[in-house]
Design a protein around this motif. Structure first.
Motif, mmCIF file in Angstrom:
data_model
loop_
_atom_site.group_PDB
_atom_site.id
_atom_site.type_symbol
_atom_site.label_atom_id
_atom_site.label_comp_id
_atom_site.label_asym_id
_atom_site.label_seq_id
_atom_site.Cartn_x
_atom_site.Cartn_y
_atom_site.Cartn_z
ATOM 1 N N VAL A 31 -18.576 -0.417 -14.872
ATOM 2 C CA VAL A 31 -17.416 -0.711 -14.273
ATOM 3 C C VAL A 31 -17.913 -0.263 -12.809
ATOM 4 N N VAL A 32 -17.390 -1.235 -12.023
ATOM 5 C CA VAL A 32 -17.480 -1.712 -9.880
ATOM 6 C C VAL A 32 -15.832 -0.763 -10.244
ATOM 7 N N VAL A 33 -16.045 -0.364 -8.844
ATOM 8 C CA VAL A 33 -15.184 0.504 -8.109
ATOM 9 C C VAL A 33 -15.080 0.290 -6.097
ATOM 10 N N HIS A 34 -13.879 -0.863 -6.030
ATOM 11 C CA HIS A 34 -14.932 -1.171 -4.972
ATOM 12 C C HIS A 34 -13.636 -1.116 -3.101
ATOM 13 N N GLY A 35 -13.903 -1.009 -2.164
ATOM 14 C CA GLY A 35 -13.123 -0.677 -1.230
ATOM 15 C C GLY A 35 -13.326 -1.576 -0.252
ATOM 16 N N ALA A 36 -11.842 -1.724 0.884
ATOM 17 C CA ALA A 36 -12.643 -2.967 1.890
ATOM 18 C C ALA A 36 -11.497 -2.469 2.790
ATOM 19 N N ASN A 37 -12.053 -1.330 3.384
ATOM 20 C CA ASN A 37 -11.065 -0.872 4.453
ATOM 21 C C ASN A 37 -11.624 -1.668 6.123
ATOM 22 N N ARG A 45 -5.976 -6.620 12.472
ATOM 23 C CA ARG A 45 -5.694 -7.099 13.899
ATOM 24 C C ARG A 45 -5.741 -8.936 14.307
ATOM 25 N N ARG A 46 -6.479 -9.279 12.817
ATOM 26 C CA ARG A 46 -6.143 -10.869 13.630
ATOM 27 C C ARG A 46 -4.885 -11.268 13.450
ATOM 28 N N GLU A 50 0.072 -3.955 13.049
ATOM 29 C CA GLU A 50 -0.383 -3.081 13.085
ATOM 30 C C GLU A 50 0.199 -1.434 12.507
ATOM 31 N N LYS A 51 -1.202 -0.500 11.821
ATOM 32 C CA LYS A 51 -1.241 0.340 11.437
ATOM 33 C C LYS A 51 -0.433 0.864 11.028
ATOM 34 N N ARG A 52 0.433 1.697 10.649
ATOM 35 C CA ARG A 52 1.674 2.738 11.426
ATOM 36 C C ARG A 52 0.678 4.151 10.215
ATOM 37 N N VAL A 53 1.141 4.732 11.251
ATOM 38 C CA VAL A 53 0.994 6.188 11.102
ATOM 39 C C VAL A 53 1.851 7.392 11.611
ATOM 40 N N ILE A 54 1.949 7.845 10.284
ATOM 41 C CA ILE A 54 2.834 8.914 10.155
ATOM 42 C C ILE A 54 2.614 10.403 10.840
ATOM 43 N N SER A 56 3.276 14.645 10.001
ATOM 44 C CA SER A 56 4.276 15.578 9.474
ATOM 45 C C SER A 56 5.002 16.748 9.952
ATOM 46 N N VAL A 57 5.546 17.008 9.526
ATOM 47 C CA VAL A 57 6.495 18.811 10.014
ATOM 48 C C VAL A 57 5.205 19.639 10.047
ATOM 49 N N SER A 58 3.941 19.395 9.215
ATOM 50 C CA SER A 58 3.026 20.740 9.291
ATOM 51 C C SER A 58 1.641 19.709 10.391
ATOM 52 N N GLY A 59 1.522 18.691 10.355
ATOM 53 C CA GLY A 59 0.918 18.344 11.769
ATOM 54 C C GLY A 59 -0.121 17.245 11.275
ATOM 55 N N TYR A 60 0.429 16.944 9.619
ATOM 56 C CA TYR A 60 -1.018 16.052 9.112
ATOM 57 C C TYR A 60 -0.128 14.692 9.752
ATOM 58 N N ASP A 61 -1.341 13.834 9.841
ATOM 59 C CA ASP A 61 -1.506 12.366 9.293
ATOM 60 C C ASP A 61 -1.257 11.923 9.097
ATOM 61 N N SER A 62 -0.758 10.751 8.786
ATOM 62 C CA SER A 62 -0.894 9.841 7.818
ATOM 63 C C SER A 62 -0.657 8.278 7.332
ATOM 64 N N VAL A 63 -1.515 7.148 6.484
ATOM 65 C CA VAL A 63 -1.006 5.808 7.358
ATOM 66 C C VAL A 63 -0.130 5.673 6.455
ATOM 67 N N PHE A 64 0.872 5.054 7.265
ATOM 68 C CA PHE A 64 1.896 4.435 6.178
ATOM 69 C C PHE A 64 2.181 3.138 5.205
ATOM 70 N N SER A 65 2.277 3.398 3.959
ATOM 71 C CA SER A 65 1.971 2.240 3.283
ATOM 72 C C SER A 65 3.347 1.496 3.019
ATOM 73 N N ASP A 66 3.645 0.628 4.087
ATOM 74 C CA ASP A 66 5.147 0.097 3.977
ATOM 75 C C ASP A 66 4.312 -1.768 2.876
ATOM 76 N N ASP A 67 5.433 -2.459 3.151
ATOM 77 C CA ASP A 67 5.986 -3.729 1.944
ATOM 78 C C ASP A 67 4.521 -3.933 2.745
ATOM 79 N N ASP A 68 4.022 -4.912 4.136
ATOM 80 C CA ASP A 68 3.447 -5.355 4.827
ATOM 81 C C ASP A 68 1.837 -4.502 4.555
ATOM 82 N N ALA A 69 1.460 -3.645 4.610
ATOM 83 C CA ALA A 69 0.845 -2.863 4.176
ATOM 84 C C ALA A 69 -0.145 -3.221 2.877
#
Lengths: 265, 265
Positions: A31-37, A45-46, A50-54, A56-69
């Motif tokens: 069974v193969v699992v793959h990424g593509a980052n 970029r092409r 833009e990657k949306r990063v938000i 958190s109150v506790s100061g932790y950065d996360s990539v925000f996955s919207d419909d475009d993402a």
């Protein structure tokens, strides 16, 4: 022998070489699992997305996955990388079937509850299209494996309501390991193994115990902590065996099975 | 009842409405084939990838499928459109599995021999990544259908050597019809049915015999001729029944089955 192979999403991880190796192993099932980052980022970029990063109150950065993402994920992971890997495998006589977690609800997850953020003096919950994998469709996976097919899996997964959400491939691997109980989990990365010093390719740790994994997880920070946590969780299954090995070499899978890289058992 | 539903790749064909309709039909089984040409073209524009068109010695224009064109196909057809359709179906309780012809070699084809072109005073053969579908993996299709899954299929297909090649979805539908012998083939397009005058939406032909299809094919030109030829080939199976119907309405599938559109039998 059953292998769970995770092919990292780095640019220099060689899908073609992975496919060639699997093609030589006639008695094994995979069974193969793959990424593509890397591909996702270059496509973003092409396309000027833009990657949306938000933060958190506790100061932790996360990539925000919207419909475009999610669309970007579908293009890079489910589209190009998944099908090119399937094509390479088919070319080497491995009857691969590429699937996301959406297909047949192969990986069902729980939507993340949202991230607490400060915006304009207020605390808000921002909920994105991401989630944690909870259950694998064992019936569909078994149907494919029992009939000689090699599932090639990637994100997105499907949430409680049938919606496509992003997830960590490392967490999907943990779930698959628990479901399939493979002889080996092979994680192919852009390094010769687990590095004691991330900046020194010569610092490969040849063997680790699960206790050592737990220690290193406790010390890790940021994205590496998340990866080590997933690794630690693999160790909770009695008998779990993992090799972290170089995905950039001519024989990534055969080398990993020959013990090159970091062996954890 | 078994339906073979072709969802056209036009921008205004409503995947969500198709999914909702199929979700209401609890006793039927489906195979879905879809296009994504509008999405492919808009993505090509955004990425600045130009469509390569070559002209044969006999003056016939063809889109030339190179590696970039296949990647674009993977993003638009196999990636976004396929998985968004699967997501919509999952959301309506239809256990969809999205597949290209590559997956499990579901649609095996024969690579096109190439096009004779004049270049720099010489006649050359230009061979691109395109082909004709020849055989469907009946075993995999049966495995999915017998276990309650709805295959959602699209290009690319796989050639004799395991290579991803572009193909006409209309030709894939002909092959699937011969393999599955569905009760109905429903073709959802951006028009209220087959139009006697392509510029007049009021000129829907409500019924056609297979003999009339053959007559109209003989008169057609360009891309329409290719489409009519595929339609004519559907008619060679005894008992074949086709509805060409509007994919832009609220109930595209239910309306088609209620006889709205062009019925060919």
């Amino acid at each position: 022998m059953r292998l769970l192979v995770k092919v990292g999403g780095g640019e220099s991880v060689k899908s073609e070489a992975v496919a060639a190796d699997l093609g030589t192993m006639k008695d094994a099932s995979f069974v193969v699992v793959h990424g593509a980052n890397a591909l996702r980022d270059s496509l973003a970029r092409r396309l000027g997305v833009e990657k949306r990063v938000i933060t958190s109150v506790s100061g932790y950065d996360s990539v925000f996955s919207d419909d475009d993402a999610i669309d970007l994920l579908l293009m890079a992971y489910a589209g190009v990388r998944n099908k090119r890997l399937v094509e390479a495998l088919q070319g080497h006589g491995v009857d691969a079937v590429g699937l996301t977690g959406l297909d047949g609800a192969l990986v069902r997850g729980r939507r993340n509850r949202g991230i607490r953020v400060r915006e304009g003096g207020k605390t808000l919950i921002r909920r994105d299209l991401s989630g944690k994998p909870v259950v694998v469709n064992r019936k569909l996976l078994g149907l494919l494996l029992d009939n000689g097919y090699t599932p090639v899996m990637t994100v997105p997964i499907v949430d409680e309501h049938g919606v496509a959400v992003n997830s960590e491939n490392d967490d999907i691997v943990v779930l698959l390991d628990a479901t399939l109980k493979p002889d080996w989990v092979i994680q192919l990365v852009e390094a010769p193994g687990y590095l004691a010093d991330p900046d020194d390719p010569g610092s490969v740790v040849p063997r680790m115990t699960w206790a050592e994994v737990a220690e290193r997880e406790a010390e890790a920070t940021g994205r590496m902590k998340r990866k080590m946590l997933a690794l630690k969780r693999l160790g909770t299954r009695p008998g779990a065996r993992v090799v972290i090995a170089d995905g950039r070499v001519e024989h990534p899978v055969l080398d990993a099975l020959a013990g090159r890289g970091t062996l954890i058992a």
